[in-house]
Design an enzyme around this catalytic site. Structure first.
Site, PDB file in Angstrom:
ATOM      1  N   ASN A 142       0.805  -1.227   0.000  1.00  0.00           N
ATOM      2  CA  ASN A 142       0.000   0.000   0.000  1.00  0.00           C
ATOM      3  C   ASN A 142       0.836   1.274   0.000  1.00  0.00           C
ATOM      4  O   ASN A 142       0.292   2.372   0.115  1.00  0.00           O
ATOM      5  CB  ASN A 142      -0.932   0.007   1.211  1.00  0.00           C
ATOM      6  N   VAL A 149       0.146   6.560  -1.496  1.00  0.00           N
ATOM      7  CA  VAL A 149      -0.346   5.868  -0.303  1.00  0.00           C
ATOM      8  C   VAL A 149      -1.742   5.350  -0.605  1.00  0.00           C
ATOM      9  O   VAL A 149      -2.660   6.127  -0.878  1.00  0.00           O
ATOM     10  CB  VAL A 149      -0.398   6.815   0.914  1.00  0.00           C
ATOM     11  N   CYS A 150      -1.905   4.027  -0.599  1.00  0.00           N
ATOM     12  CA  CYS A 150      -3.204   3.420  -0.880  1.00  0.00           C
ATOM     13  C   CYS A 150      -4.000   3.294   0.413  1.00  0.00           C
ATOM     14  O   CYS A 150      -3.676   2.476   1.277  1.00  0.00           O
ATOM     15  CB  CYS A 150      -3.018   2.046  -1.522  1.00  0.00           C
ATOM     16  N   LEU A 151      -5.029   4.108   0.510  1.00  0.00           N
ATOM     17  CA  LEU A 151      -5.864   4.130   1.712  1.00  0.00           C
ATOM     18  C   LEU A 151      -7.251   4.609   1.298  1.00  0.00           C
ATOM     19  O   LEU A 151      -7.375   5.615   0.586  1.00  0.00           O
ATOM     20  CB  LEU A 151      -5.248   5.068   2.752  1.00  0.00           C
ATOM     21  N   THR A 156      -7.714   6.449  -2.604  1.00  0.00           N
ATOM     22  CA  THR A 156      -6.730   5.742  -3.435  1.00  0.00           C
ATOM     23  C   THR A 156      -6.884   4.227  -3.318  1.00  0.00           C
ATOM     24  O   THR A 156      -6.071   3.482  -3.871  1.00  0.00           O
ATOM     25  CB  THR A 156      -5.305   6.144  -3.026  1.00  0.00           C
TER      26      THR A 156
END
Length: 265
Positions: A142, A149-151, A156
């Site tokens: 992530n 930033v994968c959140l 995202t």
């Protein structure tokens, strides 16, 4: 020690040798120093702003400041989150998270840049990881090597989206702290969580973690010691000074694990 005190005096931290106190003493010293550093960062964030930061800002900007500082950022020997504002611009932030103990991120100082758009909080903030080894390391499924930033809160990744009424910057960073800086990062990859607990899955996780640990030491530890992130110089010095014994012990254990498991990415 004299150099540390000269370059960044921290009220309440006091001058001492880490060899003179036990683990509980270091914990108290670290927490005290970190809390005082957080106050100092707030004191220095911009023109005319003091530690009563949220009250000193008018209009929508007060929400931005209260979102981060008002939430009470975590401060502990295991992991701490520091944050400060770019001078003259309440919408531009920089945060630093020390990796939680018991994870491949332990002891490292990871820096994030944050932009709260002009229509914040109606839209989610934009967050980018700066500690990437110059774009050479993906610290987590992530956390991309480009800094993405994968959140879900940031829009995202799938999941619970940003809610203007209740979502905050503080919530974003606590989520990074608790959901991304985890003990077994390999299983953060979608679908890989099904391998948890299997011999092959645990082997892959150790291999993945080997690379994360190595990059942590190289970029989030040694890189920060050699070239500390601007604005966090004092926090970085005190972090490594007080925690040096714990960090060295952890790194030696990582070296032993590296001899047992092949690095896999």
């Amino acid at each position: 020690r004299r150099k540390l005190q000269r370059e960044g005096d921290v009220p309440g931290a006091g001058g001492y040798s880490t060899a003179s106190v036990g683990a509980s003493g270091r914990k108290r010293k670290y927490t005290c120093a970190s809390k005082n550093l957080v106050v100092h960062l707030q004191d220095q964030v911009g023109q005319g702003l003091d530690r009563t930061l949220p009250a000193a800002i008018q209009g929508g900007e007060s929400r931005c400041a209260a979102d981060m500082m008002g939430g009470g950022l975590p401060v502990s020997l295991s992991s701490t989150i520091w944050a400060r504002i770019q001078e003259g611009s309440i919408h531009v932030w920089r945060a630093m998270i020390s990796g939680p103990e018991g994870t491949p991120y332990s002891g490292g100082c990871f820096v994030f840049d944050i932009l709260a758009p002009s229509d914040y909080p109606n839209v989610a903030p934009k967050v980018n990881l700066q500690t990437t080894g110059g774009g050479s390391v993906r610290f987590n499924p992530n956390l991309y090597n480009c800094g993405k930033v994968c959140l879900s809160l940031l829009g995202t990744w799938q999941g619970e989206p940003w809610n203007p009424k209740v979502s905050t910057l503080h919530q974003v960073f606590v989520s990074i702290y608790g959901l991304i800086f985890v003990e077994s990062p390999y299983f953060n990859e979608p679908g890989f969580e099904n391998e948890a607990g299997t011999v092959e899955g645990e082997k892959k996780n150790e291999g993945y973690s080997n690379i994360v640990r190595y990059a942590n030491v190289k970029f989030a530890m040694l890189g920060q010691l050699k070239n500390p992130t601007k604005g966090f110089e004092t926090a970085i010095k005190w972090h490594f000074y007080i925690k040096k014994e714990e960090i060295l012990t952890t790194v030696h254990k990582w070296i032993e694990k590296a001899d047992k498991y092949e690095a896999l990415y």
